[in-house]
Design a protein around this motif. Structure first.
Motif, short mmCIF file in Angstrom:
data_model
loop_
_atom_site.label_atom_id
_atom_site.label_comp_id
_atom_site.label_asym_id
_atom_site.label_seq_id
_atom_site.Cartn_x
_atom_site.Cartn_y
_atom_site.Cartn_z
N ALA A 115 0.85 -1.19 0.00
CA ALA A 115 0.00 0.00 0.00
C ALA A 115 0.88 1.24 0.00
CB ALA A 115 -0.89 0.00 1.24
N PRO A 116 0.49 2.26 -0.76
CA PRO A 116 1.30 3.48 -0.74
C PRO A 116 1.18 4.18 0.61
CG PRO A 116 -0.71 3.82 -2.00
CD PRO A 116 -0.65 2.36 -1.64
N MET A 117 2.26 4.87 0.99
CA MET A 117 2.27 5.61 2.24
C MET A 117 1.90 7.05 1.92
SD MET A 117 5.67 3.97 3.96
CE MET A 117 5.52 4.90 5.44
N ASN A 118 0.65 7.40 2.15
CA ASN A 118 0.16 8.72 1.78
C ASN A 118 0.77 9.84 2.61
OD1 ASN A 118 -1.46 7.58 -0.18
ND2 ASN A 118 -3.13 7.23 1.28
N ASP A 119 1.14 9.56 3.85
CA ASP A 119 1.67 10.61 4.71
C ASP A 119 3.19 10.77 4.58
OD1 ASP A 119 2.13 8.13 5.77
OD2 ASP A 119 1.83 8.75 7.85
N ASP A 138 6.31 12.30 2.97
CA ASP A 138 6.66 13.45 2.15
C ASP A 138 8.04 13.22 1.56
OD1 ASP A 138 6.88 15.90 0.94
OD2 ASP A 138 7.32 16.99 2.79
N THR A 139 8.12 13.12 0.26
CA THR A 139 9.42 12.88 -0.38
C THR A 139 10.02 14.17 -0.94
OG1 THR A 139 8.32 12.41 -2.48
CG2 THR A 139 8.79 10.53 -1.03
#
Length: 160
Positions: free
Chosen positions: A68-72, A74-75
């Motif tokens: 699952a993508p990590m929405n929180d 910040d890249t």
């Protein structure tokens, strides 16, 4: 003193002369029976053991692992606020021994490196001949004019 002038060395008859044959001289020894009980069995006197659960060449199936993508997460980078930390100039306090020192890169008391900034000399612009290298305007890496810098990617313009 030359080797030719060295005095002769006399051998002492009470010292034993040990003959050395590249470390392969047979030495006669008797086994100590009290130490034989603690000898570990190793090498060819132990049978080989097979470990069926140990397979070093591949791993088993990991199954259906949810990705699952990590929405929180910040890249990106933080927005630049324009505030810069001033470089330390003048007297500097050693962070290890708290000695105050006005010059030098090493502390006079404890010898640790002081947090001192070196002021870079300004680079004088030069006219580049055909095939010459110019310093990158951002990181000062030598780069051919009209190409991007290999370190930071900035474009290096040929001077007119």
């Amino acid at each position: 003193m030359n080797l030719a002038e060295a005095p002769p060395v006399e051998t002492l008859p009470e010292l034993e002369l040990t003959h050395h044959a590249n470390g392969r001289v047979a030495v006669e020894t008797a086994p100590l029976p009290e130490l034989d009980l603690t000898r570990l069995r190793s090498g060819p006197d132990l049978p080989a053991m097979v470990v069926p659960d140990l397979e070093l060449t591949r791993t088993g199936d990991t199954g259906a692992v949810p990705v699952a993508p990590m929405n929180d997460l910040d890249t990106g980078r933080a927005a630049d606020d324009g505030v810069r930390t001033a470089a330390p100039v003048g007297a500097v306090v050693c962070r290890y021994c708290k000695h105050v020192q006005s010059e030098g890169l090493l502390c006079d008391r404890c010898g640790m490196r002081l947090p001192r900034a070196r002021i870079a000399a300004p680079v004088a612009p030069t006219r580049a001949a055909e095939g010459d290298w110019l310093p990158c305007p951002v990181c000062h890496t030598p780069t051919r004019p009209g190409r991007n810098c290999t370190e930071c990617g900035a474009r290096v313009q040929a001077e007119a």
